[in-house]
Design an enzyme around this catalytic site. Structure first.
Site, PDB file in Angstrom:
ATOM      1  N   ARG A 159       0.475  -1.291   0.138  1.00 29.35           N
ATOM      2  CA  ARG A 159      -0.167   0.042   0.260  1.00 29.35           C
ATOM      3  C   ARG A 159       0.619   1.096   0.167  1.00 29.35           C
ATOM      4  NH1 ARG A 159      -3.654  -3.602  -0.233  1.00 29.35           N
ATOM      5  NH2 ARG A 159      -4.970  -3.605   0.507  1.00 29.35           N
ATOM      6  N   SER A 230     -11.279  -0.055   4.108  1.00 28.99           N
ATOM      7  CA  SER A 230      -9.385  -0.906   5.049  1.00 28.99           C
ATOM      8  C   SER A 230      -9.204   0.963   5.712  1.00 28.99           C
ATOM      9  CB  SER A 230      -8.213  -0.864   4.975  1.00 28.99           C
ATOM     10  OG  SER A 230      -8.785  -2.294   4.234  1.00 28.99           O
ATOM     11  N   GLU A 326      -4.275   3.535   7.067  1.00 25.43           N
ATOM     12  CA  GLU A 326      -4.179   3.206   5.918  1.00 25.43           C
ATOM     13  C   GLU A 326      -4.378   4.722   4.458  1.00 25.43           C
ATOM     14  OE1 GLU A 326      -5.492  -0.065   3.178  1.00 25.43           O
ATOM     15  OE2 GLU A 326      -5.725   1.687   1.454  1.00 25.43           O
TER      16      GLU A 326
END
Ligand code: EPU
Length: 330
Positions: A159, A230, A326
């Protein structure tokens, strides 16, 4: 004042001083030459599926790429290479790949957002990551200089990419180049993907449908309930720490990272810390996937930050593990 409500999937009300959309590289160059970016701070936003507005007002210019289109740049018996505008909707691109029998993107079905952001975030799901499809990223900087980053220069990790680094945050992504395979290369070993497919013959369309069905069951639809997928990344911890915890929590799942480290699902940690499905004012931890925070209606960014802090502290108190967002806080 420009409302950013329709530019964030969390459904949070915030306003910007200015919002500008560009449809081509030359239009962006014109904005650079007109010194638009010298007037006030600016921020490049995609579909807003990974941002959290923590303030009601930004004295900033928000820029959005509306560069569309897909062009085949190379094709042979084994693969196809395509150049895709950064403003294309990611899932429409996946659908095109599936329709044309190009393999590789199907596990990334239904991820919200746009093609440009996929290359910033290195989106991933069900054992696949977009970095494995990307060949290069075409960009322009705030001085109007163009640069192509080959995939090996993009600093891809879980990510993350070089485009998230502070000194690269103001790089505009114009096009992303991808390579897809013409031969089946399915990745079906993550979680319950195989089980979802059942015993039918495995085809591209069926894999896409299985992924979509799993996601729809677990993840809230942002058009019905504001969220940014998320909220936290899965933390990487040392194997020693993991072994110590597993002695107390034998069910604790993990994914291999390297000899000394494992990744632990933050959703599991949050659920075990007792926060799955819990509400705090106008926000809650989703009841089917604890990694997702949801806006129950009229939440502010501050409400979400408050819940995130409480959840983070609860996980830290129980497991001694720090979970990090995130989502990009603005
Ligand atoms: N789990 C729980 N409780 C929960 C959620 C998960 O116990 O509430 C457990 C599951 O049982 C499983 C493990 O945690 O053992 C992993 O769960 P899941 O497969 O749902 O995946 P995840 O690690 O929670 C990641 C991505 C998702 C992606 C899925 C599937 C991150 C931060 N998230 O979630 O990505 O869809 O894997 O590949 O890596 C996103 O980035 O927005 C996103 C949704």
């Amino acid at each position: 004042m420009y409302s950013l409500l329709s530019h964030n999937t969390f459904g949070i009300e915030a306003c910007a001083a200015c919002f500008v959309e560009y449809h081509s590289e030359s239009e962006l160059k014109g904005l650079v030459e007109a010194s638009l970016f010298k007037e006030r701070p600016y921020f490049c936003i995609g579909a807003g599926s990974n941002v959290l507005f923590t303030r009601p007002y930004y004295d900033w210019t928000f820029l959005h790429s509306a560069i569309r289109g897909m062009e085949v740049t190379h094709e042979d018996a084994d693969c196809v290479e395509v150049r895709v505008g950064s403003g294309e909707v990611w899932d429409e691109f996946v659908q095109t790949c599936v329709n044309r029998k190009w393999y590789g993107a199907e596990n990334l079905s239904l991820i919200p957002g746009e093609v440009g952001a996929s290359a910033v975030q290195n989106i991933g799901a069900y054992g696949a990551e977009v970095k494995d499809l990307i060949t290069s990223v075409e960009t322009m900087d705030a001085d109007g200089h163009s640069r192509v980053y080959e995939v090996c220069e993009c600093g891809y990790g879980y990510r993350t990419s070089i485009f998230k680094r502070a000194d690269k945050k103001h790089v505009f992504i114009l096009y992303v180049n991808f390579r897809l395979s013409k031969h089946p290369c399915f990745q079906l070993d993550y979680g319950n993907v195989r089980q979802e497919l059942g015993t039918d013959e495995v085809t591209l369309g069926r894999v896409r449908k299985a992924i979509i069905d799993i996601r729809r069951r677990k993840l809230p639809d942002p058009s019905l309930q504001g969220n940014a997928g998320s909220f936290f990344v899965n933390p990487v911890i040392s194997r020693t720490h993991y072994e110590a915890l597993r002695a107390v929590y034998p069910q604790m799942p993990c994914y291999e990272v390297d000899a000394g480290h494992v990744k632990v699902p933050a959703g599991w940690l949050i659920e075990q810390a007792g926060w799955k499905g819990r509400r705090m004012g106008p926000v809650a931890v989703h009841d089917r996937q604890a990694l997702v925070l949801v806006n129950l209606g009229d939440a502010t960014g501050a409400d979400v930050v408050r819940l995130a802090d409480v959840v983070r502290e609860a996980v830290h108190a129980k497991f001694g593990i720090e979970i990090r967002p995130e989502v990009n806080f603005l």
